[in-house]
Design an enzyme around this catalytic site. Structure first.
Site, PDB file in Angstrom:
ATOM      1  N   CYS A 106      10.488 -32.795-101.494  1.00 31.74           N
ATOM      2  CA  CYS A 106      11.641 -31.887-101.510  1.00 31.74           C
ATOM      3  C   CYS A 106      11.405 -30.704-102.458  1.00 31.74           C
ATOM      4  CB  CYS A 106      12.918 -32.663-101.849  1.00 31.74           C
ATOM      5  SG  CYS A 106      14.402 -31.680-101.586  1.00 31.74           S
ATOM      6  N   HIS A 210      12.569 -36.493 -97.071  1.00 26.64           N
ATOM      7  CA  HIS A 210      12.654 -37.553 -98.081  1.00 26.64           C
ATOM      8  C   HIS A 210      12.176 -38.902 -97.530  1.00 26.64           C
ATOM      9  CE1 HIS A 210      14.860 -35.520-101.410  1.00 26.64           C
ATOM     10  NE2 HIS A 210      15.126 -34.678-100.432  1.00 26.64           N
ATOM     11  N   GLU A 212      11.182 -41.282 -99.147  1.00 30.69           N
ATOM     12  CA  GLU A 212      11.653 -42.366-100.043  1.00 30.69           C
ATOM     13  C   GLU A 212      13.017 -42.902 -99.623  1.00 30.69           C
ATOM     14  OE1 GLU A 212      12.103 -39.284-100.706  1.00 30.69           O
ATOM     15  OE2 GLU A 212      13.957 -39.012-101.842  1.00 30.69           O
TER      16      GLU A 212
END
Ligand code: MN
Length: 235
Positions: A106, A210, A212
């Site tokens: 990001c 993202h 994650e």
């Protein structure tokens, strides 16, 4: 066996040294040991942080001051924390010299690009014609747009020949001109750059979306972290 992954965090940021647990959980699940580095403005300390770690992670957050890539700020540019810019740019300069693996997510992809002389769209909705909502309205753990993965890039192998991956999207900025040594690894269907790597470096990879927040539901996004942690083992 379990490489130490230094998460670059600003020690001045709201008085705490913190990183979202989504990042630490993704590293842990991939077999790494996440360590949040309390980076202050004693830049000599960075040498020790860099020695301690087997790899590094740059995370999401606020916008980078446009003057760092030679632009006047637009009214649509978001909030800025100068100390975070200064700390992360200084840390990146030290980390990149070690050739230890780097993953950036990001704001992280934008930071890497600016550190290497690239520029950013300060605000996609006002500067780039697109039908894709890069600030998705769905929940953050849900994918919202796909990315096209370029063949001949390291990410391509993870797609099992499909050349596409699901991404979530909550950014209003993105790479405009690419920094020195960077190559595009994936784009959204509107052309926005969503992932880059450095062909001349052992392992520098950065993502606008993202992973994650997607690794639990998507094997390709999970592979992003397992490959990274594996690379850190041999750094
Ligand atoms: Mn996007």
């Amino acid at each position: 066996m379990h490489p130490i992954i230094g998460i670059v965090a600003s020690a001045k940021d709201v008085g705490d040294v913190s990183a979202p647990t989504t990042y630490t959980a993704a590293i842990e699940a991939a077999g790494g040991v996440p360590v949040i580095l309390p980076c202050g403005e004693n830049f000599d300390m960075y040498e020790h942080f860099v020695d301690l770690c087997d790899g590094f992670m740059f995370t999401g957050g606020c916008d980078i001051r446009p003057s760092r890539y030679g632009e006047e700020p637009l009214p649509e540019c978001g909030s800025i924390q100068d100390h975070r810019d200064i700390i992360e740019l200084a840390f990146f300069e030290k980390a990149i010299k070690t050739d230890k693996p780097i993953i950036a997510i990001c704001r992280g992809i934008q930071l890497v690009n600016v550190a290497l002389g690239g520029t950013l769209f300060q605000d996609i909705p006002s500067q780039f014609q697109t039908d894709i909502l890069h600030k998705q309205t769905q929940e953050r753990f849900e994918p919202s747009h796909s990315v096209q993965v370029l063949e001949s890039t390291p990410l391509y192998a993870m797609t099992n020949g499909k050349a596409t991956m699901m991404a979530n999207s909550f950014h209003h900025q993105a790479i405009k001109d690419l920094g020195r040594g960077l190559a595009v690894m994936a784009r959204a269907e509107d052309g926005i750059i969503e992932a880059v790597f450095m062909p001349e470096k052992p392992y520098v990879r950065a993502y606008q979306w993202h992973p994650e927040r997607l690794w639990q539901i998507d094997a390709n996004n999970r592979a992003i972290f397992t490959e990274f942690v594996k690379a850190c083992l041999y750094s």
